[in-house]
Scaffold this motif. Structure first.
Motif, PDB file in Angstrom:
ATOM      1  N   GLN A 135       0.432 -24.988   3.443  1.00 55.56           N
ATOM      2  CA  GLN A 135      -0.275 -24.192   4.444  1.00 55.56           C
ATOM      3  C   GLN A 135      -0.229 -24.842   5.815  1.00 55.56           C
ATOM      4  N   THR A 136      -0.258 -26.169   5.857  1.00 56.41           N
ATOM      5  CA  THR A 136      -0.173 -26.883   7.136  1.00 56.41           C
ATOM      6  C   THR A 136       1.175 -26.641   7.803  1.00 56.41           C
ATOM      7  N   ARG A 186     -11.387 -15.903  -3.979  1.00 54.91           N
ATOM      8  CA  ARG A 186     -10.040 -15.634  -3.457  1.00 54.91           C
ATOM      9  C   ARG A 186      -9.998 -14.269  -2.769  1.00 54.91           C
ATOM     10  N   ASP A 187     -10.601 -13.259  -3.402  1.00 57.81           N
ATOM     11  CA  ASP A 187     -10.625 -11.927  -2.798  1.00 57.81           C
ATOM     12  C   ASP A 187     -11.511 -11.876  -1.564  1.00 57.81           C
ATOM     13  N   ALA A 188     -12.612 -12.654  -1.574  1.00 56.62           N
ATOM     14  CA  ALA A 188     -13.545 -12.617  -0.453  1.00 56.62           C
ATOM     15  C   ALA A 188     -12.995 -13.369   0.759  1.00 56.62           C
ATOM     16  N   LEU A 189     -12.378 -14.521   0.513  1.00 56.13           N
ATOM     17  CA  LEU A 189     -11.884 -15.344   1.614  1.00 56.13           C
ATOM     18  C   LEU A 189     -10.522 -14.895   2.122  1.00 56.13           C
ATOM     19  N   ASP A 190      -9.749 -14.237   1.254  1.00 53.26           N
ATOM     20  CA  ASP A 190      -8.431 -13.781   1.648  1.00 53.26           C
ATOM     21  C   ASP A 190      -8.223 -12.355   1.135  1.00 53.26           C
ATOM     22  N   PRO A 191      -8.741 -11.340   1.847  1.00 57.00           N
ATOM     23  CA  PRO A 191      -8.628  -9.945   1.375  1.00 57.00           C
ATOM     24  C   PRO A 191      -7.183  -9.500   1.164  1.00 57.00           C
ATOM     25  N   LYS A 192      -6.216 -10.109   1.859  1.00 57.93           N
ATOM     26  CA  LYS A 192      -4.820  -9.711   1.689  1.00 57.93           C
ATOM     27  C   LYS A 192      -4.305  -9.989   0.275  1.00 57.93           C
ATOM     28  N   SER A 193      -4.954 -10.946  -0.438  1.00 59.74           N
ATOM     29  CA  SER A 193      -4.499 -11.305  -1.771  1.00 59.74           C
ATOM     30  C   SER A 193      -4.680 -10.163  -2.761  1.00 59.74           C
ATOM     31  N   SER A 201      -9.656 -23.610   4.997  1.00 58.94           N
ATOM     32  CA  SER A 201     -10.859 -23.626   4.155  1.00 58.94           C
ATOM     33  C   SER A 201     -10.739 -22.686   2.963  1.00 58.94           C
ATOM     34  N   SER A 202     -10.155 -21.511   3.158  1.00 60.02           N
ATOM     35  CA  SER A 202     -10.056 -20.560   2.047  1.00 60.02           C
ATOM     36  C   SER A 202      -9.167 -21.106   0.937  1.00 60.02           C
ATOM     37  N   VAL A 203      -8.032 -21.700   1.303  1.00 59.66           N
ATOM     38  CA  VAL A 203      -7.127 -22.288   0.305  1.00 59.66           C
ATOM     39  C   VAL A 203      -7.814 -23.435  -0.425  1.00 59.66           C
ATOM     40  N   ILE A 204      -8.548 -24.260   0.310  1.00 58.65           N
ATOM     41  CA  ILE A 204      -9.222 -25.409  -0.289  1.00 58.65           C
ATOM     42  C   ILE A 204     -10.297 -24.955  -1.279  1.00 58.65           C
ATOM     43  N   ILE A 205     -11.123 -24.002  -0.870  1.00 60.61           N
ATOM     44  CA  ILE A 205     -12.219 -23.541  -1.730  1.00 60.61           C
ATOM     45  C   ILE A 205     -11.678 -22.872  -2.985  1.00 60.61           C
ATOM     46  N   ILE A 206     -10.671 -22.032  -2.824  1.00 67.24           N
ATOM     47  CA  ILE A 206     -10.112 -21.322  -3.980  1.00 67.24           C
ATOM     48  C   ILE A 206      -9.500 -22.302  -4.970  1.00 67.24           C
ATOM     49  N   ASN A 207      -8.714 -23.252  -4.478  1.00 69.00           N
ATOM     50  CA  ASN A 207      -8.093 -24.221  -5.383  1.00 69.00           C
ATOM     51  C   ASN A 207      -9.138 -25.109  -6.046  1.00 69.00           C
ATOM     52  N   LEU A 208     -10.212 -25.391  -5.316  1.00 71.45           N
ATOM     53  CA  LEU A 208     -11.291 -26.210  -5.863  1.00 71.45           C
ATOM     54  C   LEU A 208     -11.950 -25.516  -7.051  1.00 71.45           C
ATOM     55  N   MET A 209     -12.126 -24.200  -6.951  1.00 76.52           N
ATOM     56  CA  MET A 209     -12.772 -23.454  -8.027  1.00 76.52           C
ATOM     57  C   MET A 209     -11.905 -23.378  -9.275  1.00 76.52           C
ATOM     58  N   PHE A 210     -10.609 -23.565  -9.139  1.00 71.95           N
ATOM     59  CA  PHE A 210      -9.740 -23.594 -10.319  1.00 71.95           C
ATOM     60  C   PHE A 210      -9.515 -25.022 -10.819  1.00 71.95           C
TER      61      PHE A 210
END
Length: 342
Positions: A225-226, A333-340, A258-267
């Motif tokens: 992502q960076t 994932r859906d909340a932080l990145d609606p495009k997903s 932040s969205s990528v970090i939070i989503i990956n953290l939850m998995f």
């Protein structure tokens, strides 16, 4: 010129009629502006499954870390006289919850046979007479502590490593990625076994194993992502204004990651929970007399044919933990990145 300028008066203005005023009101923005987090929370609340999962996780966290207030007995205290007692909830007369067992086709009061008196066990006892409810709470706390430790290493090492690798790029990025590929080639279980050769089985070996391997996936995602974001216009604008590289990385890049970090953290969390339970189940994780969901399932399977509740209850708690974290991760994932969702 000022003297010749036309003077304005109240007669020069015409009040707007009611119909025209209504048209102007229609053009107003009726809803208040929302920040990114507020908008994400609004979308998350619409996901009923994710909210139910969040509620279950909050309850489990409260029960596990507040277990000193909910434990009815010492989780490690043995009482062979009360071994293998079935669950009993006072005031409930339902088979399986009233302290009775099926022996030779008849229901018998196991507590009366054991002379338990006024003692009762919410989820029964194990083969050593230990309170299963207290041990499940203790084991759940161990699993959640492992999950929090894995989350810490994900954030402390994975995020920093990924941003550094992607932001600097070039030979530094190549070298850092080769290190990750070497570490990925070594299975987690091999790392754990090697640590056990040096340390005895227990929390220390599990924590070190997680510290070595858990952050790698987070680092790769953050690095990808960076690389995508560092050539965006807002980053180029910050560079033009003379901001330092580290300030740009952590002030501008990190919020957008932040969205990528939070989503990956939850998995990552359910993976760490299952890893600890699996190690304890095969005997190289948490050692006796400490309780873990893995050790409880291992002990329960030995009596599963006659006393299935000893295995079912810890297995249900472990399943609820993992499923709830995965469902909440999907919702985030859906909340932080609606495009997903498209």
């Amino acid at each position: 010129m000022a003297d010749n300028a036309k003077q304005t008066s109240a007669d020069d203005f015409t009040p707007i009629a009611g119909a025209d005023r209504a048209k102007l009101d229609d053009e107003k923005i009726a809803t208040p502006s929302l920040t990114f987090l507020q908008d994400s929370w609004r979308r998350l609340r619409k996901n009923k499954a994710a909210m139910i999962a969040l509620g279950l996780l909050i309850i489990l966290f409260i029960l596990a870390f507040g277990s000193h207030f909910f434990e009815t007995h010492n989780p490690n205290a043995t009482n062979p006289n009360f071994a293998n007692l079935p669950p009993k909830i006072p005031g409930i007369d339902i088979n399986g919850l009233n302290g009775t067992l099926d022996q030779s086709g008849e229901r018998v009061n196991a507590y009366a046979q054991a002379h338990a008196g006024n003692n009762w066990y919410l989820l029964g006892t194990d083969y050593l007479g230990r309170d299963l409810f207290s041990r499940i709470l203790y084991g759940t706390r161990i699993s959640l502590e492992i999950a929090l430790i894995a989350s810490f290493f994900d954030l402390a090492f994975g995020v920093v490593y990924g941003i550094t690798s992607g932001w600097i790029g070039g030979r530094v990025d190549t070298l850092m990625q080769r290190i990750i590929e070497i570490m990925l080639s070594i299975p987690n279980l091999v790392v754990m076994v090697l640590l056990i050769l040096v340390l005895k089985p227990g929390m220390t070996a599990i924590i070190l194993s997680i510290a070595i391997t858990s952050w790698i996936n987070m680092a790769r995602l953050v690095r990808a992502q960076t690389l995508e974001l560092k050539n965006q216009e807002f980053i180029l604008a910050a560079r033009t204004l003379g901001e330092s590289s580290w300030k740009i990385a952590f002030k501008h890049l990190l919020p957008n990651l932040s969205s990528v970090i939070i989503i990956n953290l939850m998995f990552t969390i359910p993976t760490a929970i299952f890893f600890e339970a699996f190690l304890s189940y095969i005997g190289i994780g948490i050692s006796a007399p400490q309780a873990s969901l893995g050790t409880l399932i291992n002990d329960g399977q030995k009596n599963f044919q006659f006393l299935p509740y000893q295995m079912w209850y810890p297995a249900i708690v472990l399943s609820v933990l993992m499923i709830a974290f995965n469902i909440l991760g999907d919702g985030l994932r859906d909340a932080l990145d609606p495009k997903s969702r498209e």
